[in-house]
Design a protein around this motif. Sequence first.
Motif, PDB file in Angstrom:
ATOM      1  N   LEU A  71      27.867 116.721 101.922  1.00 43.36           N
ATOM      2  CA  LEU A  71      29.025 116.342 100.683  1.00 43.36           C
ATOM      3  C   LEU A  71      29.675 116.449 101.625  1.00 43.36           C
ATOM      4  N   ARG A  72      29.678 117.245 103.053  1.00 43.32           N
ATOM      5  CA  ARG A  72      31.604 117.133 103.858  1.00 43.32           C
ATOM      6  C   ARG A  72      31.645 116.009 104.445  1.00 43.32           C
ATOM      7  N   GLU A  73      30.280 115.132 105.070  1.00 40.36           N
ATOM      8  CA  GLU A  73      30.480 113.977 105.478  1.00 40.36           C
ATOM      9  C   GLU A  73      31.257 112.952 104.219  1.00 40.36           C
ATOM     10  N   VAL A  74      30.853 113.571 102.752  1.00 36.87           N
ATOM     11  CA  VAL A  74      31.321 111.731 101.407  1.00 36.87           C
ATOM     12  C   VAL A  74      32.757 112.314 101.729  1.00 36.87           C
ATOM     13  N   LEU A  75      33.124 113.890 101.813  1.00 41.03           N
ATOM     14  CA  LEU A  75      34.067 113.847 101.725  1.00 41.03           C
ATOM     15  C   LEU A  75      35.641 113.465 102.657  1.00 41.03           C
ATOM     16  N   ARG A  76      35.101 113.382 103.690  1.00 42.59           N
ATOM     17  CA  ARG A  76      35.827 113.115 104.738  1.00 42.59           C
ATOM     18  C   ARG A  76      35.778 111.747 105.163  1.00 42.59           C
ATOM     19  N   SER A  77      34.603 110.675 104.488  1.00 43.12           N
ATOM     20  CA  SER A  77      34.725 109.373 104.605  1.00 43.12           C
ATOM     21  C   SER A  77      36.148 108.157 104.203  1.00 43.12           C
ATOM     22  N   GLY A  80      35.902 107.399 100.885  1.00 45.77           N
ATOM     23  CA  GLY A  80      36.005 106.884  99.609  1.00 45.77           C
ATOM     24  C   GLY A  80      36.165 107.675  98.514  1.00 45.77           C
ATOM     25  N   CYS A  81      36.569 108.532  98.491  1.00 47.68           N
ATOM     26  CA  CYS A  81      36.605 109.721  97.119  1.00 47.68           C
ATOM     27  C   CYS A  81      38.084 109.697  96.876  1.00 47.68           C
ATOM     28  N   GLY A  82      39.001 109.241  97.614  1.00 42.47           N
ATOM     29  CA  GLY A  82      40.705 109.541  98.150  1.00 42.47           C
ATOM     30  C   GLY A  82      40.410 110.467  97.999  1.00 42.47           C
ATOM     31  N   ALA A  83      41.600 110.968  97.836  1.00 41.33           N
ATOM     32  CA  ALA A  83      42.424 112.172  97.684  1.00 41.33           C
ATOM     33  C   ALA A  83      41.603 113.673  97.262  1.00 41.33           C
ATOM     34  N   LEU A  84      41.479 114.573  97.836  1.00 39.07           N
ATOM     35  CA  LEU A  84      40.486 115.762  97.590  1.00 39.07           C
ATOM     36  C   LEU A  84      42.062 116.832  96.842  1.00 39.07           C
ATOM     37  N   ASP A  85      41.539 116.891  95.716  1.00 42.34           N
ATOM     38  CA  ASP A  85      42.762 117.921  94.907  1.00 42.34           C
ATOM     39  C   ASP A  85      42.351 119.139  94.615  1.00 42.34           C
ATOM     40  N   TYR A  86      41.070 119.198  94.201  1.00 37.95           N
ATOM     41  CA  TYR A  86      40.070 121.243  94.581  1.00 37.95           C
ATOM     42  C   TYR A  86      38.946 120.950  94.272  1.00 37.95           C
ATOM     43  N   LEU A  95      34.202 126.504 101.384  1.00 36.25           N
ATOM     44  CA  LEU A  95      35.247 125.965 100.859  1.00 36.25           C
ATOM     45  C   LEU A  95      36.753 125.621 101.384  1.00 36.25           C
ATOM     46  N   ALA A  96      36.949 126.354 102.802  1.00 35.45           N
ATOM     47  CA  ALA A  96      38.324 126.112 103.526  1.00 35.45           C
ATOM     48  C   ALA A  96      37.724 124.915 104.149  1.00 35.45           C
ATOM     49  N   ASP A  97      35.987 124.789 105.088  1.00 34.28           N
ATOM     50  CA  ASP A  97      35.585 124.283 105.277  1.00 34.28           C
ATOM     51  C   ASP A  97      35.854 122.957 105.253  1.00 34.28           C
ATOM     52  N   MET A  98      35.472 122.179 103.659  1.00 32.92           N
ATOM     53  CA  MET A  98      35.357 121.326 102.880  1.00 32.92           C
ATOM     54  C   MET A  98      36.926 120.963 102.906  1.00 32.92           C
ATOM     55  N   GLY A  99      37.696 121.538 102.594  1.00 31.78           N
ATOM     56  CA  GLY A  99      39.480 121.633 102.403  1.00 31.78           C
ATOM     57  C   GLY A  99      39.597 121.350 103.209  1.00 31.78           C
ATOM     58  N   GLY A 100      39.668 121.059 104.706  1.00 32.04           N
ATOM     59  CA  GLY A 100      40.227 120.152 105.779  1.00 32.04           C
ATOM     60  C   GLY A 100      41.511 121.222 106.416  1.00 32.04           C
ATOM     61  N   ALA A 101      41.088 122.471 106.089  1.00 35.31           N
ATOM     62  CA  ALA A 101      42.891 123.041 106.570  1.00 35.31           C
ATOM     63  C   ALA A 101      42.186 124.422 105.878  1.00 35.31           C
ATOM     64  N   ASP A 102      42.909 125.336 107.239  1.00 33.84           N
ATOM     65  CA  ASP A 102      43.096 126.869 106.398  1.00 33.84           C
ATOM     66  C   ASP A 102      43.311 127.275 105.719  1.00 33.84           C
ATOM     67  N   CYS A 103      42.969 128.314 105.175  1.00 32.46           N
ATOM     68  CA  CYS A 103      43.748 129.055 103.944  1.00 32.46           C
ATOM     69  C   CYS A 103      44.824 129.687 104.166  1.00 32.46           C
TER      70      CYS A 103
END
Length: 363
Positions: A139-145, A147-153, A191-199
């Motif tokens: 899932l992380r790799e798909v998000l970071r690819s 191809g899904c556009g910007a992550l909202d939540y 969740l922080a890792d998937m979101g790509g930033a610290d909380c």
Amino acid sequence: MTYRVIQVGTGGRGRSWCQDILPPNIDDGLIEVAAAVDTNPEALANAREFLGLPPERCYTDLARAFAENDADFCTVVVPPAFHEGVVDAALAHGMQVLSEKPIADTLEASCRIAEKVRRAGRKMGVTMSHRFDQDKTTLREVLRSGGCGALDYLVMRFTCDMREHGDWGAFRYEMKDPLLIEGAVHHLDILADMGGADCRTIYARTWNPPWSAYQGDSQALVTMQLQNGVRSLYEGAKTNAVGLNGWSREYLRAECELATLIMDHREIERFDHDGEARSVSVRHGEGRAVPLREQRKWKDAWLVEQFVQWLDGGEPMETHVEANLQSVAMVFAAIESSRIDAPVDVQEFLSAARARAAAELDG
């Protein structure tokens, strides 16, 4: 290079280290086990059976094990309240450290450990195993690819029926905040890792139902805002009537600009936005299946390999102790948030704890 390791903790979770986590890395020639330690002599049977250690290299005394065996690093697979003592002993013998999560049972102790490791010039990794499982990695790799556009939540669900004493390791039933410290430490980290930033900020409500055998809070609802603006919602429960999404079968939904991704029971579906034929409502199971990434090692076994690569001079593993302070800070900021019934600034909370830890060590 093959690194010599002393396994500290061979009962409970330590059995998995002896049986499943260390052997693949032994087979690959990355490590050899110099000795094993557990205060319960019966638990040392796991080291003898699965690691092939002779009785004379199985110890109930940590100090004696460290004194009598040369090793490059030790593992720390004991309850969190005892982590700091093991790390202190390891640093005194010049060893590197690979520890189970969390770093320690308090944020101050976690900060002390990180500072001690820094001052000693040693390396310490933390095995955030669930982040490095097959489904989460995919899932992380798909998000970071991209191809899904910007992550909202993000939305994550972890719910279990482990309400009876002993269902989840006896020591957790005596803890003040077992769900957050022993469970959500993985999930908030994911969740922080998937979101790509610290909380940035966290708000939590925790409680313990009357039918629970836990002494501390076993249920939680948590909202987070990351420093890049991504928001997350977490539902964690250890005392539900049934376990809908227990360990390694968590539900995680990522809402993106161009797609919705759903991970559930180790399967991932993708629902793409169609500007011409928008669906008012779709059902789980109607999306496009995402194949899971394949490799031989996952979770802790993979993290041992990453730690060894770091020792070999490679890049620091993602969950080195300094980076992992962010995960511990989220947990204890969530506990504080529930106590005061208000959001907590995680970075300010962590900075204050680090300052107190440094002052304590200097005093």
